[in-house]
Design a protein around this motif. Structure first.
Motif, mmCIF file in Angstrom:
data_model
loop_
_atom_site.group_PDB
_atom_site.id
_atom_site.type_symbol
_atom_site.label_atom_id
_atom_site.label_comp_id
_atom_site.label_asym_id
_atom_site.label_seq_id
_atom_site.Cartn_x
_atom_site.Cartn_y
_atom_site.Cartn_z
ATOM 1 N N ALA A 171 -11.924 50.082 21.583
ATOM 2 C CA ALA A 171 -11.111 51.087 22.265
ATOM 3 C C ALA A 171 -9.880 50.443 22.903
ATOM 4 O O ALA A 171 -9.965 49.353 23.468
ATOM 5 C CB ALA A 171 -11.937 51.796 23.333
ATOM 6 N N VAL A 172 -8.752 51.105 22.791
ATOM 7 C CA VAL A 172 -7.499 50.573 23.334
ATOM 8 C C VAL A 172 -7.575 50.523 24.860
ATOM 9 O O VAL A 172 -7.990 51.461 25.508
ATOM 10 C CB VAL A 172 -6.318 51.454 22.886
ATOM 11 C CG1 VAL A 172 -5.017 50.951 23.515
ATOM 12 C CG2 VAL A 172 -6.221 51.469 21.376
ATOM 13 N N ARG A 173 -7.183 49.388 25.416
ATOM 14 C CA ARG A 173 -7.067 49.190 26.854
ATOM 15 C C ARG A 173 -8.404 49.252 27.590
ATOM 16 O O ARG A 173 -8.417 49.385 28.809
ATOM 17 C CB ARG A 173 -6.119 50.223 27.482
ATOM 18 C CG ARG A 173 -4.668 50.115 27.011
ATOM 19 C CD ARG A 173 -4.053 48.774 27.359
ATOM 20 N NE ARG A 173 -2.610 48.739 27.146
ATOM 21 C CZ ARG A 173 -1.876 47.660 27.248
ATOM 22 N NH1 ARG A 173 -2.445 46.514 27.547
ATOM 23 N NH2 ARG A 173 -0.576 47.697 27.039
ATOM 24 N N ILE A 174 -9.539 49.157 26.894
ATOM 25 C CA ILE A 174 -10.810 49.263 27.594
ATOM 26 C C ILE A 174 -10.989 48.110 28.575
ATOM 27 O O ILE A 174 -11.596 48.262 29.627
ATOM 28 C CB ILE A 174 -12.007 49.327 26.617
ATOM 29 C CG1 ILE A 174 -13.287 49.648 27.394
ATOM 30 C CG2 ILE A 174 -12.145 48.028 25.839
ATOM 31 C CD1 ILE A 174 -14.487 49.882 26.517
ATOM 32 N N LYS A 175 -10.436 46.938 28.250
ATOM 33 C CA LYS A 175 -10.668 45.802 29.139
ATOM 34 C C LYS A 175 -10.011 46.007 30.501
ATOM 35 O O LYS A 175 -10.487 45.521 31.505
ATOM 36 C CB LYS A 175 -10.193 44.501 28.501
ATOM 37 C CG LYS A 175 -8.682 44.315 28.372
ATOM 38 C CD LYS A 175 -8.384 42.922 27.831
ATOM 39 C CE LYS A 175 -6.891 42.625 27.767
ATOM 40 N NZ LYS A 175 -6.219 43.422 26.723
ATOM 41 N N GLU A 176 -8.899 46.725 30.561
ATOM 42 C CA GLU A 176 -8.257 46.977 31.843
ATOM 43 C C GLU A 176 -8.905 48.125 32.604
ATOM 44 O O GLU A 176 -8.965 48.103 33.834
ATOM 45 C CB GLU A 176 -6.765 47.286 31.648
ATOM 46 C CG GLU A 176 -5.925 46.097 31.224
ATOM 47 C CD GLU A 176 -5.847 45.958 29.712
ATOM 48 O OE1 GLU A 176 -6.467 46.788 29.005
ATOM 49 O OE2 GLU A 176 -5.179 45.023 29.227
ATOM 50 N N THR A 177 -9.389 49.131 31.927
ATOM 51 C CA THR A 177 -9.854 50.352 32.592
ATOM 52 C C THR A 177 -11.363 50.418 32.788
ATOM 53 O O THR A 177 -11.855 51.341 33.437
ATOM 54 C CB THR A 177 -9.419 51.588 31.790
ATOM 55 O OG1 THR A 177 -10.025 51.541 30.484
ATOM 56 C CG2 THR A 177 -7.906 51.636 31.641
ATOM 57 N N ALA A 178 -12.101 49.439 32.259
ATOM 58 C CA ALA A 178 -13.561 49.538 32.249
ATOM 59 C C ALA A 178 -14.164 49.629 33.643
ATOM 60 O O ALA A 178 -15.091 50.413 33.899
ATOM 61 C CB ALA A 178 -14.157 48.346 31.490
ATOM 62 N N LEU A 179 -13.675 48.805 34.582
ATOM 63 C CA LEU A 179 -14.243 48.827 35.931
ATOM 64 C C LEU A 179 -13.945 50.157 36.614
ATOM 65 O O LEU A 179 -14.814 50.744 37.263
ATOM 66 C CB LEU A 179 -13.692 47.666 36.751
ATOM 67 C CG LEU A 179 -14.254 47.537 38.181
ATOM 68 C CD1 LEU A 179 -15.758 47.303 38.147
ATOM 69 C CD2 LEU A 179 -13.560 46.402 38.937
ATOM 70 N N GLU A 180 -12.730 50.639 36.464
ATOM 71 C CA GLU A 180 -12.366 51.906 37.093
ATOM 72 C C GLU A 180 -13.217 53.062 36.579
ATOM 73 O O GLU A 180 -13.688 53.901 37.367
ATOM 74 C CB GLU A 180 -10.894 52.205 36.841
ATOM 75 C CG GLU A 180 -10.437 53.538 37.429
ATOM 76 C CD GLU A 180 -8.935 53.640 37.460
ATOM 77 O OE1 GLU A 180 -8.354 53.039 38.377
ATOM 78 O OE2 GLU A 180 -8.358 54.304 36.581
#
Length: 384
Positions: free
Chosen positions: A223-232
């Motif tokens: 998934a695109v950008r999952i590494k940045e948004t996963a915690l949120e």
């Protein structure tokens, strides 16, 4: 060595106060941005001029310590004797008078972005991220804020230091919720941290060793950008239940840190400085080198994601001027950066080490020590 008072013009006083009065004092002082010792001193001065103050119920009182300007303690005792009341009653009446004269400010408008999010990060280990994040979370909770403390480091030092077991690697965890591999609700994993004046306001999300695998799994996520948004995305269901979410980050510059940095960004509709990162450091060169690397990571994420991330400030930890020029000149350099500011300097004392040894929160083990006072200072500055 830095201490929270000048021994030449202040003296320590100890009284027994009921828990509710202590809590009310700490909450009000935090709301008004005032040191507790200054609030008590103002109350004592006002009480000495007042007459016929109502009796305060001090039954079941426990130890409370503060520092009064030199000479004021003796005057207080003399006045108590003249009024035929106990010293404990005199202190209690003084605090009650200060509270009556300094009402709580109007509540701030309701937040539209959920909890304020404060992460503690530095890729260098051994700088005290765990002790500072835990102490500040306790201070925030002590001042009446519902606070969630998250152990985001797979080593689990925070969880273990507070006397709690790590989550089993085969069970649900924060990492599994971030990767959508867990069943149930994340809220089911929270445990209340008991003791002190923060009880019923502070919770812990314990660590799990599976977080060692988080970076690798985030890197391969499709998934695109999952590494940045996963915690949120994992924490979003909890945000309306808390005033503050405090994250003790791992000592790394990997994807886990990226997702934590993204989580503390300034959201749409959120005032600058509401959320952000606090950087614990030491007064020595290796901390400065580590901060340079962290700063570059923050700036890269700001550019790549087109977001704003506030560096709230440094906490210079374990400082002892007796270490000489290396320590004193390094502290000067931290101050000279200017922005972000030095929020506070934590003195090198035994309190935190003892608290870790007995697996108790700092503000339970040594609630009136110099390090506890500094944690309250940091909490007050980031919540202003």
């Amino acid at each position: 060595m830095t201490v929270p008072y000048d021994p030449s013009d202040r003296e320590k006083v100890v009284a027994k106060l009921p828990a509710e009065l202590r809590k009310e004092l700490k909450v009000r002082a935090a709301e008004l941005g005032k040191d507790i010792q200054d609030a008590v001193a103002e109350g004592v001065e006002a009480w000495r001029q007042a007459q016929n103050r109502p009796v305060v119920d001090t039954a079941g009182g426990t130890s409370f310590a503060t520092y009064l300007p030199a000479g004021l303690y003796g005057k207080l005792k003399k006045d108590c004797k003249a009024r035929s009341i106990s010293y404990n009653q005199g202190i209690a009446q003084s605090i009650r008078l200060w509270l009556d004269d300094n009402p709580s400010p109007r509540p701030r408008p309701a937040r539209v972005t959920g909890a304020r999010r404060i992460i503690f990060g530095n890729q260098k280990g051994g700088v005290g991220k765990t002790s500072v994040s835990a102490g500040v979370a306790q201070a925030l909770a002590e001042s009446g804020h519902r606070t969630l403390l998250i152990d985001f480091d797979p080593q689990g030092h925070l969880t273990k230091q507070l006397g709690y077991p790590m989550l089993d690697i085969n069970e649900a965890s924060l990492a599994k919720h971030m990767l959508k591999e867990a069943k149930g609700e994340l809220s089911e994993l929270l445990v209340p941290i008991k003791g002190g004046d923060f009880e019923n306001h502070l919770w812990l999300l314990p660590a799990c060793k599976d977080a060692f695998l988080l970076d690798a799994k985030l890197a391969t996520a499709k998934a695109v950008r999952i590494k940045e948004t996963a915690l949120e995305k994992a924490l979003e269901p909890l945000e309306q239940d808390f005033d503050y979410i405090v994250v003790d980050c791992p000592p790394s510059l990997g994807y886990s840190m990226d997702t934590a940095l993204y989580y503390c960004r300034t959201r749409e509709g959120e005032e600058p400085g509401t959320s952000g990162i606090v950087v614990p450091v030491l007064a020595e060169d290796s901390s400065a080198d580590a901060y340079d690397m962290l700063y570059d990571q923050v700036q890269d994420l700001i550019k790549d994601m087109d977001v704003d991330i506030d560096l709230l400030g440094f906490v210079v930890n374990m400082y002892d001027s007796r270490k000489g020029y290396v320590a004193t000149s390094s502290l000067d350099e931290w101050h000279n950066i200017g922005e972000p500011p030095v929020l506070a300097v934590v003195p090198e004392l035994k309190d935190q080490r003892e608290a870790v040894r007995v697996k108790k929160p700092l503000l339970v083990h040594a609630p009136y020590g110099g390090q506890a006072d500094v944690m309250r200072t940091v909490a007050r500055r980031i919540s202003a």
